[in-house]
Design a protein around this motif. Structure first.
Motif, PDB file in Angstrom:
ATOM      1  N   ASP A 263     159.747  19.434 -17.249  1.00 30.46           N
ATOM      2  CA  ASP A 263     159.136  20.336 -17.166  1.00 30.46           C
ATOM      3  C   ASP A 263     157.801  20.633 -17.092  1.00 30.46           C
ATOM      4  O   ASP A 263     157.457  21.763 -16.440  1.00 30.46           O
ATOM      5  N   MET A 264     156.662  19.923 -17.628  1.00 35.63           N
ATOM      6  CA  MET A 264     155.340  19.719 -17.563  1.00 35.63           C
ATOM      7  C   MET A 264     154.599  19.526 -16.474  1.00 35.63           C
ATOM      8  O   MET A 264     153.100  19.746 -15.865  1.00 35.63           O
ATOM      9  N   GLY A 265     155.145  18.734 -16.221  1.00 41.81           N
ATOM     10  CA  GLY A 265     154.355  17.121 -14.693  1.00 41.81           C
ATOM     11  C   GLY A 265     154.017  17.189 -15.848  1.00 41.81           C
ATOM     12  O   GLY A 265     153.285  16.804 -16.955  1.00 41.81           O
ATOM     13  N   ALA A 266     153.421  15.562 -14.654  1.00 43.28           N
ATOM     14  CA  ALA A 266     152.763  14.603 -15.320  1.00 43.28           C
ATOM     15  C   ALA A 266     151.728  14.175 -16.606  1.00 43.28           C
ATOM     16  O   ALA A 266     150.694  14.196 -17.343  1.00 43.28           O
ATOM     17  N   VAL A 267     150.632  15.330 -15.405  1.00 46.74           N
ATOM     18  CA  VAL A 267     149.431  15.951 -16.163  1.00 46.74           C
ATOM     19  C   VAL A 267     149.255  16.490 -17.062  1.00 46.74           C
ATOM     20  O   VAL A 267     148.515  15.974 -18.077  1.00 46.74           O
ATOM     21  N   PRO A 268     149.425  17.271 -17.333  1.00 44.97           N
ATOM     22  CA  PRO A 268     149.971  17.959 -18.346  1.00 44.97           C
ATOM     23  C   PRO A 268     149.605  17.998 -19.467  1.00 44.97           C
ATOM     24  O   PRO A 268     150.076  17.511 -20.405  1.00 44.97           O
ATOM     25  N   TYR A 269     151.141  16.841 -19.639  1.00 45.71           N
ATOM     26  CA  TYR A 269     152.187  15.812 -20.109  1.00 45.71           C
ATOM     27  C   TYR A 269     151.152  15.015 -20.987  1.00 45.71           C
ATOM     28  O   TYR A 269     150.601  14.843 -22.583  1.00 45.71           O
ATOM     29  N   ILE A 270     150.453  14.420 -20.466  1.00 43.05           N
ATOM     30  CA  ILE A 270     148.767  13.105 -20.497  1.00 43.05           C
ATOM     31  C   ILE A 270     148.284  14.162 -21.227  1.00 43.05           C
ATOM     32  O   ILE A 270     147.375  13.414 -22.335  1.00 43.05           O
ATOM     33  N   ARG A 271     147.789  15.182 -20.732  1.00 47.30           N
ATOM     34  CA  ARG A 271     146.281  15.897 -21.881  1.00 47.30           C
ATOM     35  C   ARG A 271     147.154  15.906 -22.854  1.00 47.30           C
ATOM     36  O   ARG A 271     146.474  16.253 -23.479  1.00 47.30           O
ATOM     37  N   CYS A 272     147.852  17.036 -22.963  1.00 46.48           N
ATOM     38  CA  CYS A 272     148.538  17.070 -24.356  1.00 46.48           C
ATOM     39  C   CYS A 272     148.700  16.075 -25.437  1.00 46.48           C
ATOM     40  O   CYS A 272     148.492  16.715 -26.345  1.00 46.48           O
ATOM     41  N   ARG A 273     149.773  14.406 -24.703  1.00 45.65           N
ATOM     42  CA  ARG A 273     149.609  13.738 -25.927  1.00 45.65           C
ATOM     43  C   ARG A 273     148.072  13.424 -26.569  1.00 45.65           C
ATOM     44  O   ARG A 273     148.703  13.102 -27.658  1.00 45.65           O
ATOM     45  N   TYR A 274     147.425  13.275 -25.424  1.00 45.97           N
ATOM     46  CA  TYR A 274     146.366  12.478 -25.901  1.00 45.97           C
ATOM     47  C   TYR A 274     145.873  14.085 -27.527  1.00 45.97           C
ATOM     48  O   TYR A 274     145.160  13.569 -27.562  1.00 45.97           O
ATOM     49  N   LEU A 275     145.874  15.536 -26.989  1.00 48.53           N
ATOM     50  CA  LEU A 275     145.094  16.238 -28.024  1.00 48.53           C
ATOM     51  C   LEU A 275     145.853  15.844 -28.902  1.00 48.53           C
ATOM     52  O   LEU A 275     145.913  15.983 -30.230  1.00 48.53           O
ATOM     53  N   LEU A 276     147.801  15.864 -29.298  1.00 53.68           N
ATOM     54  CA  LEU A 276     148.113  15.935 -30.129  1.00 53.68           C
ATOM     55  C   LEU A 276     148.526  14.436 -31.102  1.00 53.68           C
ATOM     56  O   LEU A 276     147.697  14.325 -32.303  1.00 53.68           O
ATOM     57  N   LYS A 277     148.167  13.998 -30.269  1.00 55.92           N
ATOM     58  CA  LYS A 277     147.914  12.272 -30.980  1.00 55.92           C
ATOM     59  C   LYS A 277     146.065  12.167 -31.609  1.00 55.92           C
ATOM     60  O   LYS A 277     145.841  12.064 -32.965  1.00 55.92           O
TER      61      LYS A 277
END
Length: 396
Positions: A263-277
């Motif tokens: 739903d959020m798309g590839a770029v927002p997903y990878i940005r959020c993944r970095y932040l949560l990690k």
């Protein structure tokens, strides 16, 4: 180094004002051990004050309303009337100070005239927060000499407000907080929203913190920062819609993020993944420090750089080169870019007996590759802003 800075600042005061200063203050710069770009995303940061300072030599003017500064490193003067309303001026360094005074004036507190000379060992433009040291150092001086009864948190917030209103930089609170709250051999785990904070030991026997200054700053820092915020905001919107019971971004899990990936798309997903990690890495780094496991801290630093470079995409060719070449060297526990990105410094955790050899090798490689002479700063974790009134407090 500290003694030389103090003596030079006292000499600058004498030259500028033909009298002796009555007070000396030291305001430190800072490093962030780990936790980049999470301060505005409900995460924690892990800063520490360092032994690079702005020194202020000060004399109170009991019969004057004029505050006069001499910026010794620039050989420039600036004055203003403390009874008048302040507005930003063309001289940019003065705006950091005027913004602080304006915030204090707006709080209804009264001050008087001062003569101040200041000089610095904090490298300008290297991401070590000389601006926060300047702002908070002045707030501390006013608070001390005019008994304004400001708390440490209030002084940090005044420094941040100065940067927002008079300088035009919408910075977070981390830099000012570290300059005011720093403690020797302690890192600060700070929640930038609530200002809740805890100190943790950072005395790593046999290891040194060394900064490699790339001496580059690419112009797309501001635009890149704004783009990343938009990406993250889009991801957050999808997460909150799917999981409305979760109030803070840091409380989302990677499993929740995975459910929202399409739903959020590839770029927002990878940005959020970095932040949560990265938020979790800060917590793991605190544990590693508490348990005296420097190798684990170094591993987390390496992971952070990989995330900043490949997932959040805020590094650049020069910094990636410095970090990757440093990580190859025996005696290096961890290396990563530090700060907003697209240039600036890398922060490196290196065995003390390897520092000279490694810095020589990396400096040569960087010169050969980019024809740039990098700068090297060895730093120690230090106390926050303090007044120094006698030589017995001065480190040689």
């Amino acid at each position: 180094m500290q003694r030389k800075l103090i003596e030079n600042t006292k000499a600058a005061f004498r030259k500028a004002f033909h009298t002796e200063p009555e007070h000396l203050f030291l305001a430190p710069g800072r490093v962030n051990i780990i936790g980049e770009h999470v301060d505005y995303n409900d995460g924690f940061v892990l800063p520490a004050a360092i032994d690079k300072y702005i020194c202020f030599a000060v004399k109170k003017e009991n019969d004057s309303d004029i505050c006069t500064f001499f910026a010794a490193d620039l050989d420039q003067f600036f004055s203003f009337n403390t009874k008048e309303k302040q507005v930003p001026v063309e001289k940019q360094w003065a705006n950091y100070l005027l913004g602080v005074f304006n915030a204090i004036q707006e709080s209804g507190r009264d001050t008087g005239g001062l003569r101040i000379a200041f000089s610095s060992t904090i490298p300008m433009g290297s991401g070590l927060s000389s601006s926060a040291a300047l702002e908070c150092g002045f707030a501390y001086i006013l608070n001390t000499l005019f008994d304004l009864r400001l708390s440490k948190s209030e002084m940090a917030l005044i420094g941040q407000k100065s940067e927002h209103t008079f300088v035009g930089v919408n910075c977070g609170i981390m830099d000012q907080f570290a300059s005011v709250f720093g403690k020797e051999n302690k890192v600060i785990m700070l929640d930038c929203n609530s200002l809740d904070h805890h100190y943790y030991d950072a005395k790593l026997e046999g290891y040194a913190w060394v900064l490699f200054d790339s001496c580059v700053k690419h112009t797309h820092l501001t635009s890149g920062y704004n783009d990343r915020r938009r990406d993250v905001d889009k991801g957050k919107e999808v997460l909150h819609k799917k999981f409305p019971q979760v109030q803070k971004f840091r409380d989302f899990t990677l499993a929740m993020l995975e459910e929202c990936r399409e739903d959020m798309g590839a770029v927002p997903y990878i940005r959020c993944r970095y932040l949560l990690k990265e938020i979790r890495r800060v917590e793991q780094a605190v544990q590693a420090l508490s348990e005296s496991r420097p190798e684990e801290l170094g591993r987390l630093m390496n992971e952070t750089h990989n995330g900043l470079s490949r997932e959040f995409e805020v590094s650049c060719e020069e910094i990636d080169f410095l970090v990757e070449e440093t990580q190859k060297e025996k005696g290096v526990l961890g290396a990563r870019m530090m700060g907003g990105g697209f240039g600036g410094c890398s922060i490196n955790l290196i065995r003390e007996d390897s520092v000279e050899d490694i810095t020589g090798k990396i400096s040569k490689k960087y010169q050969d590759r980019f024809n740039i002479q990098m700068k090297i700063y060895s730093v120690k974790i230090s106390d926050g802003i303090q007044e120094y009134t006698s030589d017995e407090h001065i480190q040689s």
